[in-house]
Design a protein around this motif. Structure first.
Motif, PDB file in Angstrom:
ATOM      1  N   VAL A  37       0.837  -1.206   0.000  1.00  0.00           N
ATOM      2  CA  VAL A  37       0.000   0.000   0.000  1.00  0.00           C
ATOM      3  C   VAL A  37       0.868   1.251   0.000  1.00  0.00           C
ATOM      4  CG1 VAL A  37      -1.651   1.327   1.384  1.00  0.00           C
ATOM      5  CG2 VAL A  37      -1.957  -1.126   1.109  1.00  0.00           C
ATOM      6  N   TYR A  38       1.930   1.234   0.809  1.00  0.00           N
ATOM      7  CA  TYR A  38       2.818   2.394   0.866  1.00  0.00           C
ATOM      8  C   TYR A  38       3.491   2.632  -0.480  1.00  0.00           C
ATOM      9  CZ  TYR A  38       6.894   5.227   2.056  1.00  0.00           C
ATOM     10  OH  TYR A  38       7.846   6.203   2.084  1.00  0.00           O
ATOM     11  N   THR A  39       3.998   1.561  -1.090  1.00  0.00           N
ATOM     12  CA  THR A  39       4.657   1.735  -2.391  1.00  0.00           C
ATOM     13  C   THR A  39       3.664   2.166  -3.462  1.00  0.00           C
ATOM     14  OG1 THR A  39       4.397  -0.655  -2.748  1.00  0.00           O
ATOM     15  CG2 THR A  39       6.521   0.109  -1.919  1.00  0.00           C
ATOM     16  N   MET A  40       2.426   1.677  -3.350  1.00  0.00           N
ATOM     17  CA  MET A  40       1.402   2.119  -4.301  1.00  0.00           C
ATOM     18  C   MET A  40       1.151   3.620  -4.160  1.00  0.00           C
ATOM     19  SD  MET A  40      -0.743   1.432  -6.707  1.00  0.00           S
ATOM     20  CE  MET A  40      -0.974  -0.338  -6.718  1.00  0.00           C
ATOM     21  N   ILE A  41       1.119   4.098  -2.920  1.00  0.00           N
ATOM     22  CA  ILE A  41       0.923   5.535  -2.694  1.00  0.00           C
ATOM     23  C   ILE A  41       2.093   6.326  -3.264  1.00  0.00           C
ATOM     24  CG2 ILE A  41       0.757   7.310  -0.897  1.00  0.00           C
ATOM     25  CD1 ILE A  41      -0.730   5.271   0.817  1.00  0.00           C
ATOM     26  N   VAL A  42       3.335   5.848  -3.008  1.00  0.00           N
ATOM     27  CA  VAL A  42       4.513   6.559  -3.518  1.00  0.00           C
ATOM     28  C   VAL A  42       4.519   6.573  -5.042  1.00  0.00           C
ATOM     29  CG1 VAL A  42       7.031   6.489  -3.635  1.00  0.00           C
ATOM     30  CG2 VAL A  42       5.878   6.085  -1.467  1.00  0.00           C
ATOM     31  N   ALA A  43       4.232   5.403  -5.655  1.00  0.00           N
ATOM     32  CA  ALA A  43       4.207   5.344  -7.111  1.00  0.00           C
ATOM     33  C   ALA A  43       3.098   6.228  -7.679  1.00  0.00           C
ATOM     34  CB  ALA A  43       4.026   3.900  -7.573  1.00  0.00           C
ATOM     35  N   LYS A 291       4.693   3.604 -17.535  1.00  0.00           N
ATOM     36  CA  LYS A 291       5.732   2.575 -17.460  1.00  0.00           C
ATOM     37  C   LYS A 291       6.780   2.932 -16.405  1.00  0.00           C
ATOM     38  CE  LYS A 291       5.255   1.031 -22.265  1.00  0.00           C
ATOM     39  NZ  LYS A 291       5.922   0.910 -23.574  1.00  0.00           N
ATOM     40  N   GLU A 292       7.168   4.223 -16.374  1.00  0.00           N
ATOM     41  CA  GLU A 292       8.150   4.638 -15.370  1.00  0.00           C
ATOM     42  C   GLU A 292       7.591   4.465 -13.958  1.00  0.00           C
ATOM     43  OE1 GLU A 292       9.256   8.605 -16.226  1.00  0.00           O
ATOM     44  OE2 GLU A 292      10.189   8.155 -18.165  1.00  0.00           O
ATOM     45  N   SER A 293       6.311   4.841 -13.777  1.00  0.00           N
ATOM     46  CA  SER A 293       5.691   4.684 -12.457  1.00  0.00           C
ATOM     47  C   SER A 293       5.614   3.215 -12.048  1.00  0.00           C
ATOM     48  CB  SER A 293       4.284   5.286 -12.460  1.00  0.00           C
ATOM     49  OG  SER A 293       4.323   6.654 -12.795  1.00  0.00           O
ATOM     50  N   LEU A 294       5.296   2.336 -13.008  1.00  0.00           N
ATOM     51  CA  LEU A 294       5.247   0.909 -12.712  1.00  0.00           C
ATOM     52  C   LEU A 294       6.619   0.387 -12.318  1.00  0.00           C
ATOM     53  CD1 LEU A 294       3.659  -1.732 -12.644  1.00  0.00           C
ATOM     54  CD2 LEU A 294       4.122  -1.999 -15.089  1.00  0.00           C
ATOM     55  N   VAL A 299      10.260  -1.641  -8.066  1.00  0.00           N
ATOM     56  CA  VAL A 299      11.510  -1.541  -7.315  1.00  0.00           C
ATOM     57  C   VAL A 299      11.215  -1.329  -5.827  1.00  0.00           C
ATOM     58  CG1 VAL A 299      13.572  -0.140  -6.954  1.00  0.00           C
ATOM     59  CG2 VAL A 299      12.849  -0.720  -9.277  1.00  0.00           C
ATOM     60  N   LEU A 300      10.317  -0.376  -5.530  1.00  0.00           N
ATOM     61  CA  LEU A 300       9.972  -0.127  -4.133  1.00  0.00           C
ATOM     62  C   LEU A 300       9.306  -1.337  -3.483  1.00  0.00           C
ATOM     63  CD1 LEU A 300       8.591   3.531  -4.327  1.00  0.00           C
ATOM     64  CD2 LEU A 300      10.799   2.786  -3.447  1.00  0.00           C
TER      65      LEU A 300
END
Length: 751
Positions: A37-43, A291-294, A299-300
């Motif tokens: 969830v945290y990485t989804m928010i950051v992305a 693509k960059e966000s994915l 990575v995160l």
């Protein structure tokens, strides 16, 4: 022994074998979900911020395109305006304007002047024509012709001619008119018609649209020239509708789903240029950004997964140590490690509790235990003498007077006094009485409960002993600000009669509420009481009222049986006293009616009970009549409660059938009808045979079948929402549980 005992205590809490490291996996899943969830928010933030930059760049490009188009068109219009201004001061044109009649020589001179600039006209993508207001001849760089031919060449239609007549030929002021026309060759043109009233001249400047308007290669954009509230020209794939909406709305409306940008012309004040493009078209930049966000998210997520595993291992380490430590007490059981630890801790607590009880039991002086066994009849008479000698209690072998002393209090305040306070007070009283009695004679004391204790006096019952005991109790009660009541059960001539004397004292203590706060109660007092009045203590009346109101029929009849036995069998009541006793019973029943507040038991009905009971010819019929009154009252209360429960259950069923399409739960029902969820659940189960959730789901399935039968082709998602299920998968499982097939298969079977 401790491990075996503790293992038995643990197994009482559950027999399910514990799954290995189950809590660890729960912990790991929780950490992984948090990380994801945290990485989804950051992305998402990364995508959002970069998308803002892309949108700003897109806005800048659109504004630049609009300004570039404006400058280009304004340049074209400015060139045409300058050319018209030069022609207005040309001698040949002025001479042509001054001639009131057509002079072909002057016409030729004007034609030659226009021919000089024919190349310039072609380079800038427009043609020009000059004519008079009242002359049908139009002069162009290529030839001279009449207005009808010229209008046809530049594509002016009949409505255009009428508009020119109404706009240019009325009034003596300068006017300009933009028209969107189609030439003979089919080329779209934008024609500027400008009137010069002082010279009575009209200039016609006709632009090829392709030279004037910018190209719109995109599939979701458009450009237009607008003059006032009129759409002059447009191009692009969007068509004219968005620009017409822009003109029709007040101010600058937001065209649905479109980005609108416009700018005014620097040449003509009422002329503006508009650019419209669809909002957020998915282009290559957006795809690249996604693509960059994915990639950032992956990575995160990978880094977060490693951190989650490390955190789960460190958090689980002390739990694993505790599980390994507790394994020595028994095989791990329970849902997971925490459940196993909890059950083991509960087992340790129970074992410790049992150990404390065992210690307390063995700490109780054996001397006191032996006295208790003697009074309670647990000590056989054959063993009594050796036991008395063993514990140095031989002074109890002779005559012994048994008395029970109680720490009393006022009836109402007593309810607010905690038992711990009474227990401490009773211990203090026991100490003071033992101190006083030990100065006069040998005695033994034994605590019964938090407010009563037994005193064994090595002296026969006598008036002197009674008075001495009354004085001691009053002194102690006065010093401690409490009331003490004692009951003497008589003298036991030998140790075998101690149990009888003890029970006599207990029986006498029951009369403490009707003895007008007597300090000492004896058998003589009870005989006198029985000869003088009826027995109806306040405590027994309270027990009777509480039993009837709570619906405890067995307790109510038991209390009434004691009252009737004492007053009608044991005592010889006079007619007057029996009448008073019956009146007390009727008064109690009336008080019960008042507390229940039931219309069926009004005051008038209560007044009829007394004469009916007084007419009973003998004691047995009086008893039966009173028992019958209690039975009828209890039955009516039970029937009334049953009717209320049935009514509530019917209202719940009706509510379900009316609101099955809502997300309702047992807690909602409890809140709706102002009862606890457990009461609603039990009541509903008793009256319908089903629990609340099964009944609700069954109603929803039946309604779903009706909808499927009446509406062929209904979607499962829509069907689930219409019967109160927010999740289609949950609805499918529910339907299959009750019907054995899925909703789709049910619909196919109907076909």
């Amino acid at each position: 022994m401790n491990a075996v005992t503790l293992g038995a205590c643990i197994k009482k809490g559950g027999s399910e074998a514990m799954r290995k490291r189950k809590f660890y996996y729960k912990l790991l899943i929780a950490y992984v979900l948090i990380v994801f969830v945290y990485t989804m928010i950051v992305a998402s933030m990364f995508f959002y911020k970069n998308n803002e930059i892309v949108q700003l760049e897109l806005k800048y490009r659109q504004d630049a395109l609009l300004r570039e188009a404006r400058d280009k068109i304004d340049t074209q219009l400015n060139i045409a305006s300058n050319l018209i201004n030069q022609l207005k001061i040309n001698s040949s044109v002025l001479e042509y304007a001054e001639k009131s009649e057509r002079d072909y020589y002057v016409v030729t001179k004007v034609y030659n002047e226009l021919r000089k600039n024919i190349d310039a006209f072609a380079d800038f993508g427009f043609t020009i024509g000059v004519g008079k207001l009242n002359d049908g001849l139009i002069i162009t760089p290529n030839s001279t012709m009449d207005k009808a031919r010229f209008y046809a060449e530049i594509g002016l239609a009949q409505e255009h001619k009428q508009e020119i007549e109404s706009a240019l030929y009325k009034g003596n002021f300068a006017k300009s008119l933009f028209l969107h026309t189609y030439g003979d060759s089919g080329n779209r043109r934008i024609t500027l018609i400008k009137k010069e009233p002082n010279l009575e001249l009209v200039f016609y400047v006709s632009y090829y649209e392709s030279y004037l308007l910018p190209q719109m290669p995109g599939s979701s954009e458009g450009f237009a020239i607008i003059k006032g509230d009129r759409l002059i020209a447009y191009n692009g794939s969007l068509g004219a509708k968005p620009f017409e909406q822009l003109i029709a709305g007040p101010g600058k409306p937001a065209v649905s789903g479109m980005t609108v940008r416009d700018v005014e012309s620097k040449v003509f004040g009422d002329l503006k240029y508009a650019y419209i493009v669809e909002k957020n078209p998915i282009n290559s930049q957006i795809r690249s950004l996604a693509k960059e966000s994915l990639a950032v998210y992956l990575v995160l997520a990978a880094i977060g997964l490693l951190l989650a595993m490390l955190a789960a291992n460190r958090t689980y380490r002390p739990i694993q140590r505790a599980v390994n430590q507790f394994k020595s007490y028994g095989e791990p059981i329970g849902r997971d490690e925490l459940a196993f630890i909890q059950s083991t801790a509960d087992g340790i607590y129970k074992l410790n509790e049992n150990l404390q009880q065992t210690i307390s039991r063995y700490k109780l002086p054996l001397r006191k235990k032996m006295i208790g066994d003697l009074l309670f009849g647990l000590l056989p008479l054959k063993k009594a003498a050796p036991e008395l000698e063993a514990y140095n209690l031989t002074h109890l072998s002779g005559p012994v007077t048994v008395a029970i002393i109680e720490v009393a209090a006022n009836s109402e305040p007593e309810k607010q006094v905690p038992n711990t306070y009474l227990f401490e007070m009773t211990n203090r009283v026991m100490g003071l009485i033992e101190q006083c009695l030990s100065q006069e004679q040998k005695c033994e004391l034994l605590g019964l409960d938090h407010r009563r204790f037994v005193v064994l006096l090595t002296e026969e019952d006598s008036p002197a002993l009674r008075q001495w005991l009354i004085n001691v109790l009053r002194d102690i009660g006065s010093s401690l600000a409490i009331q003490l009541v004692a009951a003497i059960g008589g003298t036991a001539s030998h140790i075998g009669e101690a149990e009888r004397a003890y029970h006599e004292a207990l029986k006498l203590m029951e009369y403490r509420f009707v003895m007008e706060r007597r300090t000492l109660i004896t058998a003589d007092d009870i005989k006198q009481l029985r000869n003088s009045g009826y027995y109806y203590p306040l405590e027994m009346e309270r027990d009777l009222i509480a039993a009837v109101i709570s619906g405890n029929k067995e307790k109510a009849l038991s209390v009434m049986h004691k009252l009737l036995e004492e007053n009608l069998d044991t005592r010889s009541l006079s007619i007057e006293k029996r009448s008073q006793f019956i009146l007390s019973i009727v008064s109690t029943l009336n008080r019960i009616n008042q507390q229940l507040e039931r219309q069926a038991y009004n005051t008038a009905a209560g007044e009829k009970w007394y004469p009916k009971l007084m007419l009973c010819p003998d004691v047995q019929q009086l008893k039966q009549a009173i028992y019958r009154l209690i039975d009828e009252m209890m039955d009516r209360i039970e029937d009334e409660n049953g009717k209320i429960d049935q009514s509530i259950a019917c209202h719940i069923v009706e509510y379900i059938h009316r609101h099955y399409d809502r997300d309702i739960s047992l807690n909602d029902m409890a809140e709706q009808f102002n009862f606890s969820p457990s009461y609603i659940s039990t009541l509903f189960k008793n009256h319908t045979g089903d629990n609340f959730r099964d009944y609700l789901n069954n109603v929803r399935v039946k309604k779903a079948k009706e909808i499927i039968s009446g509406e062929r082709g209904v979607k499962i998602q829509d069907l689930a929402l219409r019967v109160g299920c927010n999740n289609a998968n949950t609805f499918i499982r529910m339907f299959k549980r009750y019907e054995g097939i899925s909703p789709g298969q049910y619909a196919q079977n109907l076909e």
